[in-house]
Each structure stands twice: as structure tokens, then as C-alpha cells.
Design a protein around this motif. Structure first.
Motif, short mmCIF file in Angstrom:
data_model
loop_
_atom_site.label_atom_id
_atom_site.label_comp_id
_atom_site.label_asym_id
_atom_site.label_seq_id
_atom_site.Cartn_x
_atom_site.Cartn_y
_atom_site.Cartn_z
N PHE A 124 8.63 -2.77 8.06
CA PHE A 124 7.98 -4.08 8.06
C PHE A 124 6.76 -4.08 7.15
O PHE A 124 6.56 -5.01 6.35
N PHE A 125 5.95 -3.04 7.23
CA PHE A 125 4.75 -2.99 6.40
C PHE A 125 5.10 -2.77 4.93
O PHE A 125 4.37 -3.22 4.04
N HIS A 126 6.22 -2.11 4.66
CA HIS A 126 6.68 -2.00 3.28
C HIS A 126 7.04 -3.38 2.74
O HIS A 126 6.65 -3.74 1.62
N ALA A 127 7.77 -4.16 3.53
CA ALA A 127 8.14 -5.51 3.11
C ALA A 127 6.89 -6.37 2.91
O ALA A 127 6.79 -7.14 1.94
N ASN A 130 4.98 -5.47 -0.32
CA ASN A 130 5.62 -5.92 -1.54
C ASN A 130 5.76 -7.43 -1.63
O ASN A 130 6.26 -7.96 -2.62
N ALA A 131 5.32 -8.14 -0.58
CA ALA A 131 5.34 -9.60 -0.59
C ALA A 131 3.97 -10.20 -0.88
O ALA A 131 3.85 -11.38 -1.18
N ALA A 132 2.93 -9.39 -0.79
CA ALA A 132 1.57 -9.88 -0.99
C ALA A 132 0.74 -8.82 -1.71
O ALA A 132 1.13 -7.66 -1.78
N ASP A 133 -0.40 -9.25 -2.25
CA ASP A 133 -1.19 -8.33 -3.06
C ASP A 133 -2.44 -7.81 -2.37
O ASP A 133 -3.22 -7.07 -2.95
N ARG A 134 -2.66 -8.18 -1.12
CA ARG A 134 -3.86 -7.74 -0.40
C ARG A 134 -3.47 -7.11 0.94
O ARG A 134 -3.98 -7.50 1.99
N VAL A 135 -2.55 -6.17 0.91
CA VAL A 135 -2.09 -5.50 2.12
C VAL A 135 -2.41 -4.01 2.01
O VAL A 135 -2.09 -3.37 1.01
N HIS A 136 -3.05 -3.48 3.04
CA HIS A 136 -3.43 -2.06 3.07
C HIS A 136 -2.93 -1.47 4.38
O HIS A 136 -3.18 -2.02 5.45
N THR A 137 -2.25 -0.34 4.29
CA THR A 137 -1.66 0.26 5.49
C THR A 137 -2.14 1.70 5.67
O THR A 137 -2.14 2.49 4.72
N PHE A 138 -2.53 1.99 6.91
CA PHE A 138 -2.95 3.33 7.29
C PHE A 138 -2.12 3.76 8.50
O PHE A 138 -1.72 2.94 9.32
N VAL A 139 -1.85 5.05 8.59
CA VAL A 139 -1.20 5.59 9.79
C VAL A 139 -2.14 6.61 10.42
O VAL A 139 -2.99 7.20 9.74
N THR A 148 -1.13 3.13 1.57
CA THR A 148 -0.95 1.88 0.83
C THR A 148 -0.26 2.10 -0.50
O THR A 148 0.71 1.41 -0.85
N ARG A 149 -0.75 3.04 -1.28
CA ARG A 149 -0.18 3.28 -2.61
C ARG A 149 1.29 3.68 -2.52
O ARG A 149 2.12 3.26 -3.33
N LEU A 150 1.63 4.47 -1.52
CA LEU A 150 3.02 4.91 -1.36
C LEU A 150 3.94 3.75 -1.00
O LEU A 150 5.08 3.68 -1.45
N LEU A 151 3.44 2.81 -0.20
CA LEU A 151 4.26 1.68 0.21
C LEU A 151 4.48 0.67 -0.91
O LEU A 151 5.35 -0.19 -0.80
N ARG A 152 3.72 0.77 -1.98
CA ARG A 152 3.90 -0.17 -3.09
C ARG A 152 5.14 0.14 -3.93
O ARG A 152 5.53 -0.66 -4.78
#
Length: 287
Positions: A124-127, A130-139, A148-152
Motif C-alpha cells: 500500500f505504501f509503495h502504491a 508512486n502516486a504522490a510526491d510528498r510521501v515518506h515511509t519508515f519502518v 522512502t528512497r527504496l519505495l520510489r
């Protein structure tokens, strides 16, 4: 508990399994708990997530921009124009409040108790990334990792494979307070300055007995536009906040929502896209 090896997305299910329901999930698949899904259903759920409409709702900023039909008068531009025209007639230059897509920050628990949910939520966070330009993800499990960089990477399998080898604390214990503290210290100022929405994905089960969670969650809440707690334990009708971590988090969040099946993800997507109401909403298209 002992830390388990990093997951390998390519080995979760055989590649030859058909995906007949991928783009039109049945009602059973929509409402089935991720933890109860078969390997075939997990693949179908991941394909359905790729089809979610994730057009983030614009939010108002403090800045304004020229707009002939705007509700505000731009006094500075009006005076400059009046100098050129001699002040007769006096043209009123107008402006409106500028909008932009909100910043989304996801903090996702990958501890052992979250295993069945985190592996699907990363899709879901990968989608979303790639649908928006201001998304940052941490685990986080016992430490915080920025993925974040990996999910791009638009190839979801390649992205998750790289995450699997980069992140070192898969499916072990959880240190929620320490992880929130790490985010507040090192990332909060640069990512939350413009009113971000924070998605905190965790069941609230903390190996340190909730130590430090309330203070760090409160600090996080003060720094963002909205703090939304996504909790798979809300799938239980008899859910009660008994664990120390859950008790510490509850008073500090704006919303507490379930995240355990496709329907709950669709409702979250609707809320982020402005198609649903607060805490609920119409179901996003899954096919």
C-alpha cells in the motif's frame, strides 16, 4: 523473541498461481483479515492494492497566488498596477490561497505481531509513494529505518526485495517509544514543517511496557496536521485498551482506525483523497 530472517517477497508464493480476482476482488476477499488469507489471496490482495485510486486531497497553505476570481485583494499588486495606469480606474488585483498535496509520513511497525499486516501494508505504501510526491515511509521494530528512497522504485517486487535486505529488525520485538523518539529527533522538523499527515501503523504492543510512548506521541502530534493510528487489533469487536502501549497512545492520536483487510485500506485511501468522512467513508475502487 529471536529476530527472524528478512522476508523474501519472491518466495512468498509460487509465480504460476493465477490472479483471476486481482482486479475485481470479491466481497469475501475485501473483508477477509490479512492474517487469515491464503497465499493465493495474499497475491490477489496485493494486486488489488495496486488498483486503489490514491489521488491525495489538496490542502490549503499559508501562501497565496494571483487569481482573477480570488476572494482576497492583493494590495501590493494593486498599488503597482495603479502606478502604471495613473490610478484611474483603480484595478483590483485578486489572489487566492494556494493549495498543494499534503505530505504523508508513514511509520510502520514490522515486529513479529505485525507480520501478516506489515508485508501487505508495504505494498500500500509503495502504491502511495508512486502516486504522490510528498510521501515518506519508515519502518520500525527495535530501530527506525527510512525506506522512502527504496519505495520510489516503481517495480514493487524489486523495491520490497531491497527493503528486505536493508532492514535488519524484521519480525522481532517492538520499541515504539524509542522509534518515535528517533523520528522526532532526526526527521520531524524537516518532514512535518508544512502540516503533514502521519500514519502510525502498529498494534501498540511494546516490549518496553509503553515506556516513553505517550511523551513522544504527544510531541509528534504537536508537530503534524493529523496523527492517524492504524491498528489491526481494531478488527476485534471486543477490543479494549489493556496493553500499556495502547493506553499510552490512545489519548495522543486524532484518529484510531482499523487496518486489517482491503476494505479498511480502501476507506483510508478515500479519506486521504477527500472522498470519505472523518473516520469512515465510502469504499475506494478496488477494481
Amino acid at each position: 523473541s529471536a529476530t527472524r530472517p528478512a522476508p523474501d517477497p519472491s518466495r512468498e508464493v509460487p509465480h504460476e498461481i493465477p490472479l483471476r480476482l486481482a482486479w475485481s476482488p470479491t466481497e469475501v476477499l475485501r473483508t477477509k483479515d490479512f492474517e487469515e488469507m491464503t497465499p493465493v489471496e495474499v497475491i490477489q490482495a496485493k494486486e488489488a492494492i495496486r488498483s486503489l485510486k490514491l489521488d491525495l486531497r489538496p490542502v490549503l497553505t499559508r501562501r497565496r497566488e494571483p487569481d482573477p476570481s480570488g476572494r482576497f485583494i492583493d494590495l501590493r499588486r494593486t498599488l503597482r498596477t495603479s502606478v502604471r495606469t495613473g490610478g484611474c480606474p483603480l484595478p483590483l488585483e485578486r489572489e487566492s490561497t494556494r493549495t498543494r498535496r499534503p505530505t504523508i509520513v508513514a511509520l510502520c511497525d514490522i515486529s513479529g505481531s505485525m507480520e501478516s499486516y506489515s508485508r501487505i501494508l508495504l505494498h500500500f505504501f509503495h502504491a502511495l509513494t508512486n502516486a504522490a510526491d510528498r510521501v515518506h515511509t519508515f519502518v520500525f521494530g527495535t530501530r527506525l529505518t527510512n525506506i522512502t528512497r527504496l519505495l520510489r522504485d516503481r517495480d514493487v517486487d524489486r523495491a520490497l526485495a531491497r527493503i528486505g535486505t536493508t532492514v535488519q529488525d524484521w519480525y522481532g520485538g517492538t520499541r515504539i517509544g524509542a522509534s518515535l523518539q528517533a523520528f522526532n529527533l532526526h526527521w520531524s522538523r524537516r518532514l512535518l514543517a508544512q502540516g503533514a499527515v502521519v500514519l502510525l501503523v502498529t498494534d501498540g504492543l511494546d516490549r518496553e511496557g509503553g515506556d516513553g510512548i505517550r511523551a513522544q506521541a504527544r510531541r509528534l502530534r504537536k508537530s503534524c496536521r493529523s496523527l492517524i493510528w492504524l491498528n489491526p487489533l481494531l478488527r476485534y469487536r471486543a477490543f479494549a485498551p489493556r496493553a500499556a502501549g495502547i493506553k499510552a497512545l490512545l489519548p495522543e492520536v486524532d484518529e484510531h482506525r482499523p487496518v486489517h483487510n482491503l476494505d479498511s485500506l480502501a476507506e483510508l485511501a478515500d479519506t486521504l483523497s477527500g472522498r470519505g468522512g472523518r473516520g469512515a467513508g465510502r469504499r475506494a475502487r478496488l477494481g
